[in-house]
Design an enzyme around this catalytic site. Sequence first.
Site, PDB file in Angstrom:
ATOM      1  N   HIS A 121       8.292  -7.015  -5.098  1.00  0.00           N
ATOM      2  CA  HIS A 121       9.123  -7.514  -4.007  1.00  0.00           C
ATOM      3  C   HIS A 121      10.012  -6.411  -3.453  1.00  0.00           C
ATOM      4  CE1 HIS A 121       8.718 -11.584  -6.223  1.00  0.00           C
ATOM      5  NE2 HIS A 121       7.603 -11.145  -5.699  1.00  0.00           N
TER       6      HIS A 121
ATOM      7  N   ASP B 124      -6.587  -7.830   2.359  1.00  0.00           N
ATOM      8  CA  ASP B 124      -7.334  -8.720   1.480  1.00  0.00           C
ATOM      9  C   ASP B 124      -8.830  -8.636   1.756  1.00  0.00           C
ATOM     10  OD1 ASP B 124      -5.705 -10.080  -0.437  1.00  0.00           O
ATOM     11  OD2 ASP B 124      -4.640 -10.979   1.248  1.00  0.00           O
TER      12      ASP B 124
ATOM     13  N   CYS C 126      -4.445  -7.234  11.377  1.00  0.00           N
ATOM     14  CA  CYS C 126      -3.045  -7.015  10.983  1.00  0.00           C
ATOM     15  C   CYS C 126      -2.877  -6.445   9.583  1.00  0.00           C
ATOM     16  CB  CYS C 126      -2.233  -8.301  11.130  1.00  0.00           C
ATOM     17  SG  CYS C 126      -2.763  -9.607  10.025  1.00  0.00           S
TER      18      CYS C 126
HETATM   19  C1  PEP Z   1      -3.740  -8.713   4.688  1.00  0.00           C
HETATM   20  O1  PEP Z   1      -4.234  -9.217   3.689  1.00  0.00           O
HETATM   21  O2  PEP Z   1      -4.279  -7.781   5.326  1.00  0.00           O
HETATM   22  C2  PEP Z   1      -2.457  -9.186   5.216  1.00  0.00           C
HETATM   23  C3  PEP Z   1      -1.999  -8.775   6.373  1.00  0.00           C
HETATM   24  O3  PEP Z   1      -1.749 -10.029   4.447  1.00  0.00           O
HETATM   25  P1  PEP Z   1      -0.916  -9.572   3.162  1.00  0.00           P
HETATM   26  O4  PEP Z   1      -0.937  -8.073   3.135  1.00  0.00           O
HETATM   27  O5  PEP Z   1       0.426 -10.142   3.330  1.00  0.00           O
HETATM   28  O6  PEP Z   1      -1.709 -10.180   2.052  1.00  0.00           O
HETATM   29 MG    MG Z   2      -3.456 -11.085   2.918  1.00  0.00          MG
END
Ligand code: PEP
Ligand code: MG
Length: 746
Positions: free
Chosen positions: A363, A629, A676
């Site tokens: 965090h 992810d 993103c």
């Molecule tokens: C991702 O998985 O690319 C994403 C933007 O979400 P997080 O990094 O918060 O899992």
């Molecule tokens: Mg993600």
Amino acid sequence: MPNTFESESRKLLGRLRDTMASQAAGQERLDQITHLTADSMGTEVCSIYLFRDEETLELCATQGLNAESVHQTRMKLGEGLVGRVARTGKVINAADAPSAKGFRYMPETGEEIYSSFLGVPIQRLGEKLGVLVVQSKEAREFSADEVYALEVVAMVLAEMTELGAFVGEGAALRARHTQSVLIRGVTAQEGTAEGHIWLHEPRVVVTNLVGDDPEKESARLTDAVENLRVSVDQLLAGASGDTEQVQVLEAYRMFANSKGWLRRMEENIDRGLSAEAAVEKEQSDVRARMLQATDAYLRERLQDLDDLSNRLLRILTGQGHQTGAELPENPILVARNIGPGELLEYGRQLRGIILEEGSVGSHAAIVARALAIPLVINAKRIQNEALNGDHVMVDGDQGVVHLRPDDTVVSAFRDKMAMQAKAQERYASIRDKPAVTLCGKTIRLDMNAGLMADLPSLESSGAEGVGLFRTELQFLVRSQMPKRTELAALYARVLDAAQGKRVVFRTLDIGSDKVLPYMQAQDEPNPALGWRAIRVGLDKPGVMRMQLQALLRAANGRPLSIMFPFIAQYEEYTAARAEVDKAIAREKKLGHTLPEKLEIGAMLETPSLAFASNKFYEEVEFLSIGGNDLKQFFFAADRENERVRRRYDTLNVSFLTFLEGIVDRCATTNTRLSFCGEDAGRPVEALCLAAIGLQSLSMRPASVGPVKHLLRRCNLDDVRNIIQTARDAGEQSVRPAVMEYLRGLT
Ligand code: PEP
Ligand code: MG
């Protein structure tokens, strides 16, 4: 313990204190200590070996061994009995040393004539400084009391070393905390910073080691422990629920009331130590046990005990950051670990952060990223090496810390920072210009956010909107579940700050690496593939409903964009969407104003969704590829695992081809698509994403400038051709060819 020994030990400590107080030079003090100790212990020899470097010990003072060998005799860590004590941190008590395992004969010291050997580590709070040895001709094992007495001398030596008592002309030691040190850690947030150390938990220096009046010292200890108990109780009263914080505080309370803990410290006082030295002696023993403990639970509890001792030391010495203590200029925070809430309290005042532990997904790292503060984690020994106010340079790009850097490092580092500043100026000059490529394509650049603190970047970065607002950060930085009204007020402030620019709120994405402090942690074999994000939201919809309601209230008639994380199949999207419909119906019934325009999208983070039916693609209002992810699942490589997380290149042709397939599907169904993940903020990756057809990228605010700068200089048709050529040639990654193209740019 027999009183005679106690008084011996006390006498020795008293004489040591006189040595400490004397004006003698460093070497002379060391010599006096060996003399006093040998005399008091009735041994022929007492020697002090100190570390020259991490691997080498040097005989620095001796009574009884050949004086010529002082500063000449050296040994490697682990070599001989002395080296073994240094390596293991454990006492060696041998009646017949020459036949003990590992004995090494050193002719220059004339030591073969000594039979018994007692060696204790000189260490300060787990940091190894050297070895203290007594030897005698008589073959005898030293008693437990004698071992204790020698340990106390070693502790005094360690404290004196810390206080710089042995430095000076012809001295045995170089002053500590004066040399420059390079510490290699791991990057958790890029960027460079120069500033001065601010220790989150400042080290307590005990100057008063010897206690003349045990009753007085004992009373001081009792008062301090009482004080400590009250403060722990107060902290407990202020905490609520079955949170990790409460568990830790309960462990504190248990230890603070532990008779054994108090008794051990009382015994230290009986043997002549001051109250604070008694606490520190106990703390050193705890640290030694901590180093040996293999069981994670035990280590954690010992860690709690260590924290508690620190608190007690601060009460006794009055040291530590008092409220109102001022941060130095350009503060660089140093801590073992830090919670997100505490980090937010420091906020943007910090120029950099160095953590001795930590992880990329912690965090604290999330908050540091949100605040764009360079962060180096796993910076081993930084807490031992750094002093408050020390000059430091943090290279978040390389994961390196230069503590008390020398002039050459300072000038090289400043050159690097100046180049970065120049680049920043370039980015600022194109801030209000669109990201138009040489071939005339406009790419939309949004920013990722998650905290109120991010919002000012909307203006300064030149981002067109917030493409991803990670709502879980607000949950992670609190110690209690936020209330709906709090959330509604916060989201309203976000929308106010965005001044009409689009903000895509992603509903709570918890689980996997993001565990809320006040929710029962799930013990899952494979958290990244476990009960997380929308799966939690759909199975336990209470929080999601509350959040949706807060979002609708916050919009209060304004346009609203909501995105669901980690959708793996169509039905998850429809079920989540049904929750929005229910929330809207409820709001309507209650007479609240509904958003003027509502768009609902999904994150594409699992390969399965790339193959979902056309129906899904037609129904969803927009899609955002969560590349972090998606990439981990595509390559089956854990994004949190240092050993594999950088193993596969985003510009791997298979991955780009896979992404291109998603782009093509969205083009057919006319679905708005963006990307993103972190890769959107890496200029070369962003360029290739644009080249395969992504027209919208969302990234950290600091990346908007560099990405835009590159896009404006490139022709996407050329890059697309390069990708196709690499694909036809069977290349694994397009990176080399794209880099070649970039080198050819003017
Ligand atoms: C991702 O998985 O690319 C994403 C933007 O979400 P997080 O990094 O918060 O899992
Ligand atoms: Mg993600």
